[in-house]
Design an enzyme around this catalytic site. Structure first.
Site, PDB file in Angstrom:
ATOM      1  NE  ARG A 288      33.789  41.057  40.705  1.00 46.10           N
ATOM      2  CZ  ARG A 288      33.878  40.295  39.338  1.00 46.10           C
ATOM      3  NH1 ARG A 288      33.812  38.843  39.395  1.00 46.10           N
ATOM      4  NH2 ARG A 288      33.787  40.968  38.449  1.00 46.10           N
TER       5      ARG A 288
ATOM      6  CG  HIS B 112      33.547  34.792  30.888  1.00 47.07           C
ATOM      7  ND1 HIS B 112      34.874  35.304  30.882  1.00 47.07           N
ATOM      8  CD2 HIS B 112      33.872  33.572  29.868  1.00 47.07           C
ATOM      9  CE1 HIS B 112      35.647  34.796  30.527  1.00 47.07           C
ATOM     10  NE2 HIS B 112      35.008  33.490  29.525  1.00 47.07           N
TER      11      HIS B 112
ATOM     12  CB  THR C 103      40.469  40.935  27.319  1.00 48.59           C
ATOM     13  OG1 THR C 103      40.623  39.772  27.571  1.00 48.59           O
ATOM     14  CG2 THR C 103      40.545  41.236  25.606  1.00 48.59           C
TER      15      THR C 103
ATOM     16  CG  ASN D 277      45.850  45.890  26.916  1.00 41.16           C
ATOM     17  OD1 ASN D 277      46.085  46.501  28.152  1.00 41.16           O
ATOM     18  ND2 ASN D 277      45.100  44.591  26.928  1.00 41.16           N
ATOM     19  CG  LEU D 278      46.074  50.428  30.144  1.00 40.21           C
ATOM     20  CD1 LEU D 278      46.006  50.433  31.637  1.00 40.21           C
ATOM     21  CD2 LEU D 278      45.820  51.761  29.699  1.00 40.21           C
TER      22      LEU D 278
ATOM     23  CB  ALA E 285      39.193  51.478  26.939  1.00 37.97           C
TER      24      ALA E 285
HETATM   25  P1  OAD Z   1      42.318  40.856  33.054  1.00 35.59           P
HETATM   26  O1  OAD Z   1      42.357  41.447  34.421  1.00 35.59           O
HETATM   27  O2  OAD Z   1      43.182  39.706  32.807  1.00 35.59           O
HETATM   28  O3  OAD Z   1      43.078  42.121  32.057  1.00 35.59           O
HETATM   29  C1  OAD Z   1      42.623  43.291  31.817  1.00 35.59           C
HETATM   30  C2  OAD Z   1      43.223  44.013  30.533  1.00 35.59           C
HETATM   31  O4  OAD Z   1      42.610  45.139  30.636  1.00 35.59           O
HETATM   32  C3  OAD Z   1      44.775  44.086  30.769  1.00 35.59           C
HETATM   33  O5  OAD Z   1      45.578  43.151  29.674  1.00 35.59           O
HETATM   34  C4  OAD Z   1      44.983  45.575  31.066  1.00 35.59           C
HETATM   35  O6  OAD Z   1      46.275  45.767  30.565  1.00 35.59           O
HETATM   36  C5  OAD Z   1      43.712  45.997  30.358  1.00 35.59           C
HETATM   37  N1  OAD Z   1      43.520  47.476  30.837  1.00 35.59           N
HETATM   38  C6  OAD Z   1      43.228  47.878  32.201  1.00 35.59           C
HETATM   39  N2  OAD Z   1      42.895  49.161  32.071  1.00 35.59           N
HETATM   40  C7  OAD Z   1      42.653  49.478  31.094  1.00 35.59           C
HETATM   41  C8  OAD Z   1      42.101  50.443  30.395  1.00 35.59           C
HETATM   42  N3  OAD Z   1      41.790  51.917  31.035  1.00 35.59           N
HETATM   43  N4  OAD Z   1      42.012  50.747  29.225  1.00 35.59           N
HETATM   44  C9  OAD Z   1      42.245  49.675  28.239  1.00 35.59           C
HETATM   45  N5  OAD Z   1      42.898  48.568  28.716  1.00 35.59           N
HETATM   46  C10 OAD Z   1      43.130  48.288  29.907  1.00 35.59           C
HETATM   47  O7  OAD Z   1      40.790  40.865  32.600  1.00 35.59           O
HETATM   48  P2  OAD Z   1      40.175  39.868  31.084  1.00 35.59           P
HETATM   49  O8  OAD Z   1      41.146  39.632  30.180  1.00 35.59           O
HETATM   50  O9  OAD Z   1      38.835  40.499  31.263  1.00 35.59           O
HETATM   51  O10 OAD Z   1      36.833  35.139  33.991  1.00 35.59           O
HETATM   52  O11 OAD Z   1      39.823  38.448  32.378  1.00 35.59           O
HETATM   53  C11 OAD Z   1      39.416  37.524  31.565  1.00 35.59           C
HETATM   54  C12 OAD Z   1      38.580  36.700  32.273  1.00 35.59           C
HETATM   55  O12 OAD Z   1      39.451  36.229  33.427  1.00 35.59           O
HETATM   56  C13 OAD Z   1      37.740  37.439  33.164  1.00 35.59           C
HETATM   57  O13 OAD Z   1      36.099  37.475  32.339  1.00 35.59           O
HETATM   58  C14 OAD Z   1      37.445  36.146  34.192  1.00 35.59           C
HETATM   59  C15 OAD Z   1      38.949  36.262  34.583  1.00 35.59           C
HETATM   60  O14 OAD Z   1      39.144  35.218  35.207  1.00 35.59           O
HETATM   61  C16 OAD Z   1      36.043  34.579  34.693  1.00 35.59           C
HETATM   62  O15 OAD Z   1      35.586  34.656  35.887  1.00 35.59           O
HETATM   63  C17 OAD Z   1      35.353  33.308  34.101  1.00 35.59           C
END
Ligand code: OAD
Length: 230
Positions: free
Chosen positions: A56, A106, A173, A198-199, A216
């Site tokens: 990564r 994080h 998120t 968000n989407l 975004a």
């Molecule tokens: P997720 O993968 O859970 O969610 C990503 C979000 O971004 C989703 O709600 C999508 O709909 C949205 N999304 C995707 N593409 C997009 C775009 N082009 N424009 C706008 N929105 C978009 O990721 P996180 O919420 O960041 O933690 O996950 C939270 C934590 O869970 C991470 O920090 C990580 C993970 O486990 C650890 O590893 C501790």
């Protein structure tokens, strides 16, 4: 409006080519959280975990910030007030975009952490299990990533900012991981307006006053132009 607090997640980096976690085919479809994102997983198989973050780190090093990262950096530079950016992301695309103050709750791929003495230092591109800590010399280096079951960084400071926010924005998120998923409720409780990008509505989408649906790279620059223009 004097203070804007922003929380970003993997969705803001998706259009820079970095996969999100919970999408179909996302990181958590390919890898088990228990294996690569917990202290227990690291204790069981440090090589697997270090390899996961090495890959990564290499991917993030190749990635470029997109229009959403750049717009937020512009907001920080030009807004007549305080902009606080909290990110759950472990990539450095906000910094590459020129953002000055980024709170990595994080952790960060470009950081290493000593499991023995808690020293943090810049990670080499390729870490190996048993790398020595430069301070206490224990063979206990690990990626500086906050794993499940561990306490995110800077929480006290983040809650102070949330309590003073006039506007709280959540960008890209999914609202599945606490404490970050609880920030919208906390900011609201203290009287902030709240806006989601968000989407689709996130798991805590109903707690936001408003949502801007779309990628975004479109919605965030449009919003920043409105804030700076108005
Ligand atoms: P997720 O993968 O859970 O969610 C990503 C979000 O971004 C989703 O709600 C999508 O709909 C949205 N999304 C995707 N593409 C997009 C775009 N082009 N424009 C706008 N929105 C978009 O990721 P996180 O919420 O960041 O933690 O996950 C939270 C934590 O869970 C991470 O920090 C990580 C993970 O486990 C650890 O590893 C501790």
């Amino acid at each position: 409006m004097k203070k804007i607090v922003i929380l970003t997640g993997a969705g803001i980096s998706a259009e820079s080519g970095l996969g999100t976690f919970r999408a179909e085919g996302g990181l958590w479809a390919e890898h088990r959280i228990e294996d690569v994102a917990t202290p227990e997983g690291f204790a069981r198989d440090p090589q697997l975990v270090v390899d996961f973050y090495n890959a990564r780190r290499a991917q993030a090093a190749e990635a470029a910030p997109n229009a959403a990262h750049l717009a937020l950096a512009n907001l920080e530079a030009a807004f007549d007030g305080d902009v606080v950016l909290v990110t759950q992301n472990v990539d450095d695309l906000h910094e590459k975009a020129g953002m000055k103050r980024v709170m990595h709750m994080h952790g960060a791929l470009n950081g290493a952490l000593c499991g023995a003495c808690d020293l943090r230092w810049p990670a080499p591109m390729v870490m190996a299990p048993g790398d020595a800590c430069p301070h206490c010399k224990a063979p206990a280096a690990r990626p500086d990533i906050v794993w499940f079951g561990e306490m995110p960084y800077d929480m006290e400071e983040i809650y102070d900012h949330l309590a003073q926010a006039d506007l709280f924005a959540g960008i890209g998120t999914s609202g599945n991981v606490y404490p970050a998923a609880g920030f919208v409720a906390e900011a609201r409780r203290h009287g902030a307006q709240t806006l989601e990008f968000n989407l689709e509505p996130s798991a805590v989408g109903s707690q936001f006053d408003d949502i801007r649906i779309g990628p975004a790279t479109q919605t965030v620059p449009e919003w920043v132009a409105e804030v700076l223009g108005g």
